[in-house]
Design an enzyme around this catalytic site. Structure first.
Site, PDB file in Angstrom:
ATOM      1  N   THR A 196      -4.615  -5.662  -3.767  1.00 27.25           N
ATOM      2  CA  THR A 196      -3.742  -6.837  -3.738  1.00 27.25           C
ATOM      3  C   THR A 196      -2.332  -6.479  -4.168  1.00 27.25           C
ATOM      4  O   THR A 196      -2.109  -5.559  -4.954  1.00 27.25           O
ATOM      5  CB  THR A 196      -4.272  -7.951  -4.664  1.00 27.25           C
ATOM      6  OG1 THR A 196      -4.396  -7.443  -6.002  1.00 27.25           O
ATOM      7  CG2 THR A 196      -5.612  -8.468  -4.183  1.00 27.25           C
ATOM      8  N   ASN A 220       0.550  -8.129  -6.266  1.00 28.91           N
ATOM      9  CA  ASN A 220       0.602  -9.159  -7.298  1.00 28.91           C
ATOM     10  C   ASN A 220       2.044  -9.512  -7.646  1.00 28.91           C
ATOM     11  O   ASN A 220       2.870  -8.618  -7.884  1.00 28.91           O
ATOM     12  CB  ASN A 220      -0.098  -8.683  -8.566  1.00 28.91           C
ATOM     13  CG  ASN A 220      -1.546  -8.324  -8.330  1.00 28.91           C
ATOM     14  OD1 ASN A 220      -2.239  -8.997  -7.583  1.00 28.91           O
ATOM     15  ND2 ASN A 220      -2.011  -7.260  -8.962  1.00 28.91           N
ATOM     16  N   GLU A 267      -1.947 -13.323  -6.291  1.00 33.35           N
ATOM     17  CA  GLU A 267      -2.528 -12.063  -5.819  1.00 33.35           C
ATOM     18  C   GLU A 267      -2.785 -12.170  -4.328  1.00 33.35           C
ATOM     19  O   GLU A 267      -3.442 -13.113  -3.886  1.00 33.35           O
ATOM     20  CB  GLU A 267      -3.864 -11.790  -6.516  1.00 33.35           C
ATOM     21  CG  GLU A 267      -3.800 -11.664  -8.018  1.00 33.35           C
ATOM     22  CD  GLU A 267      -5.198 -11.467  -8.599  1.00 33.35           C
ATOM     23  OE1 GLU A 267      -5.577 -10.316  -8.863  1.00 33.35           O
ATOM     24  OE2 GLU A 267      -5.906 -12.483  -8.759  1.00 33.35           O
TER      25      GLU A 267
END
Length: 313
Positions: free
Chosen positions: A211, A213, A260
């Protein structure tokens, strides 16, 4: 009307002559929604021979007067300026909103800011625009002052739909209720959160779902949970993905809300770079899972649901 990136002015320093003497739209412009765009359009239509400017305030006056409030901003200055530029503004004057400006009476504001600083030749605002100390200046006052100075004024009625006037408050409510598509209809584009990608704990990568973030920071926190999204990447391209807004309750919780995002069919290094995450569809509320395997399975289901939602959008 220009659609290039506007020049942004953020202090009280004297302006160069090419940044003065335009037609000036007045307002906070948080979100730059359809109502705001109507004000900008009216300003340009009244004097298409003049450069179009927007006068706004940083921080938002509400942030100055009520700093304890939860974050509520739809657009921070860079994103606001970009949206104003797309609407035709050549200049964005983000006047520093401090105790001195808050205490300035309406007539002093008109003379010092609109006349001497900006050299405005035409003004435009919404019908509910108020300004000056304790919002002492209203449309009637502004109209009389502008006429005395030979400055034109366009007062723009609200843009309405079946639910009433379009407003930043309605956009915020739609996002907090989990309806980003309703917010997009009011904005004229998907709502976007810009932020710099930071190094996390790399758990997503270990789970097979890396991910990007970013912190929500001063942005409004929409309904916590999972969204189908599109992502504006630093190179100008766009990717599709699935995002979670929350504080990761399964992993012990974060002190701040993060966004995220797993990007579909994409690989690369985004750390330290800015991305824009555009919320398209709310998929489910935030949840706590019984361990990492359950979390991993949920992410897989969310990704499948996001792909389907993005095909429909």
């Amino acid at each position: 009307m220009t659609t290039r990136a506007p020049r942004i002015w953020t202090d009280h320093a004297p302006l160069p002559e090419d940044a003065r003497g335009g037609t000036v739209a007045l307002g906070n412009f948080d979100g730059v929604h359809l109502g705001h765009r109507a004000v900008l359009g009216a300003a340009h239509a009244a004097r298409p021979d003049l450069p179009l400017a927007a006068l706004t305030f940083e921080p938002h006056p509400r942030e100055h007067f009520r700093p304890q409030d939860p974050p509520f901003r739809l657009t921070l200055l860079p994103a606001k300026a970009a949206a104003l530029g797309e609407a035709g503004c050549a200049h964005v004057h983000a006047l520093p909103f401090d105790a001195d400006l808050a205490a300035m009476e309406a007539d002093a504001f008109c003379e010092a800011v609109l006349h001497r600083h900006l050299g405005a030749r035409h003004l435009a605002c919404g019908a509910d625009f108020a300004f000056g100390h304790r919002r002492g200046g209203d449309i009637g006052f502004l109209s009389r002052w502008a006429e005395s100075r030979g400055i034109g004024l366009s007062v723009v009625p609200p843009v309405t739909d079946a639910a009433g006037p379009v407003s930043s408050t309605r956009v915020r409510r739609a996002l907090q209720d989990g309806y980003p598509e309703r917010a997009a209809a009011l904005l004229g584009r998907p709502w976007e959160v810009w932020g710099e990608v930071f190094h996390g704990d790399r758990l997503g990568r270990e789970l097979g779902w890396p991910t990007a973030n970013i912190w929500m920071g001063r942005h409004l926190e929409p309904a916590r949970g999972v969204y189908a999204v599109t992502v504006a990447l630093p190179d100008g391209s766009e990717a599709k993905g699935v995002s979670n807004v929350g504080r990761r309750p399964t992993l012990g919780g974060d002190p701040e809300t993060r966004l995220e995002t797993h990007l579909f069919d994409w690989s690369g290094d985004l750390y330290g770079q800015g991305i824009g995450v555009r919320l398209v569809r709310f998929l489910r509320p935030d949840a706590t899972f019984d361990g990492l395997e359950a979390l991993k399975a949920a992410i897989a289901g969310d990704a499948e649901a996001a792909r389907a939602a993005l095909l429909e959008a």
